[in-house]
Design an enzyme around this catalytic site. Structure first.
Site: not given
Ligand code: FE
Ligand code: ZN
Length: 254
Positions: A53, A55, A57-58, A112, A129, A167
């Site tokens: 996805h 985001h 941090d990905h 998410h 996530d 995570h």
């Molecule tokens: Fe994340």
């Molecule tokens: Zn995320």
């Protein structure tokens, strides 16, 4: 069978490195630096990037990885904005990473985010996530119903599926799970095991779907104790989606 290495990133992200011989793929590289370091150290050539996805941090490391190896394929959700995406996916596809001799099933697991994907192959699930150890992702872009259905789809995979989420959230998730379901003995045992691992700084991921189904409240909305806890939070009776929504809302402020 491909090998897997865990590359920790940021505070609690895991980037998964899949490899066979000298070919490698990464799932959700939020940061390029630790991936480049691993590739260099192991003498690997990156062939594919799999994104669950949008985001940061990905996907924040895609740029840096493409700068290093421009011909790498970037797989990701068609509905979302992914840097350098060459192979947009919607779920339902099978993708083949030829250099790793690996075929993956792509699953749409919205909730998410709108286009969230999971990748499944050779008994391993990369779920970003969507599903976490003992928990699930927050509903940023999806409805409780969509997320509940996504999790049900994941839970329908074989029990021995290894769950590689993005995570290290298991310990906090299990604290919440115990508030929901204090009478679940498998859950207590898992919480104890996880506390020991975390005290030593060790990872709790991957788990298995069997473990998640036995201990993760978000996969247990029909269990009597979980349903009762959800009803106490306002969920209607015999309504697993309402129970899921009540649990998710409770967790958001736990
Ligand atoms: Fe994340
Ligand atoms: Zn995320």
């Amino acid at each position: 069978m491909f090998d897997i290495a865990r590359i920790p990133a940021f505070k609690d992200n895991y980037i998964w490195l899949l490899r066979k011989d000298t070919a490698a793929a990464v799932v959700d590289p939020g940061d390029a630096a630790p991936v480049l370091e691993a590739l260099r150290r192991e003498g690997l050539a990156l062939v594919s990037i799999l994104i669950t996805h949008h985001h940061q941090d990905h996907q924040g490391g895609i740029d840096g990885l493409l700068a290093h190896s421009p011909s790498v394929k970037v797989f990701g959700p068609a509905e979302e904005s992914i840097t350098g995406m060459s192979n947009p996916l919607r779920g339902g596809e099978r993708i083949r990473l030829a250099p790793l001799d690996l075929e993956l099933q792509v699953m749409a697991v919205p909730g998410h985010t709108r286009g969230h994907l999971a990748y499944y192959g050779e008994g391993r699930l990369f779920c970003g996530d969507a599903l976490f150890g003992g928990g699930c992702g927050r509903l940023f872009e999806g409805t409780p119903r969509a997320m509940h259905e996504s999790l049900a789809r994941l839970a329908a995979l074989p029990d021995d599926t290894e769950v590689y989420c993005a995570h290290e959230y298991t310990e906090a998730n299990l604290r919440f799970a115990l508030a929901v379901e204090p009478g679940n003995r498998a859950l207590r045992r898992r919480a104890d095991e996880v506390a020991v691992l975390r005290a030593k700084g060790m990872a709790t991921v991957p788990s298995t779907l069997a473990v998640e189904k036995a201990t993760n409240p978000f996969l247990r909305c029909k269990e009597a104790e979980v349903a009762a806890a959800a009803r106490a939070r306002g969920a209607a009776e015999n309504d697993p989606v309402a129970a899921f929504a009540a649990l998710r809302e409770w967790k958001d402020s736990f």
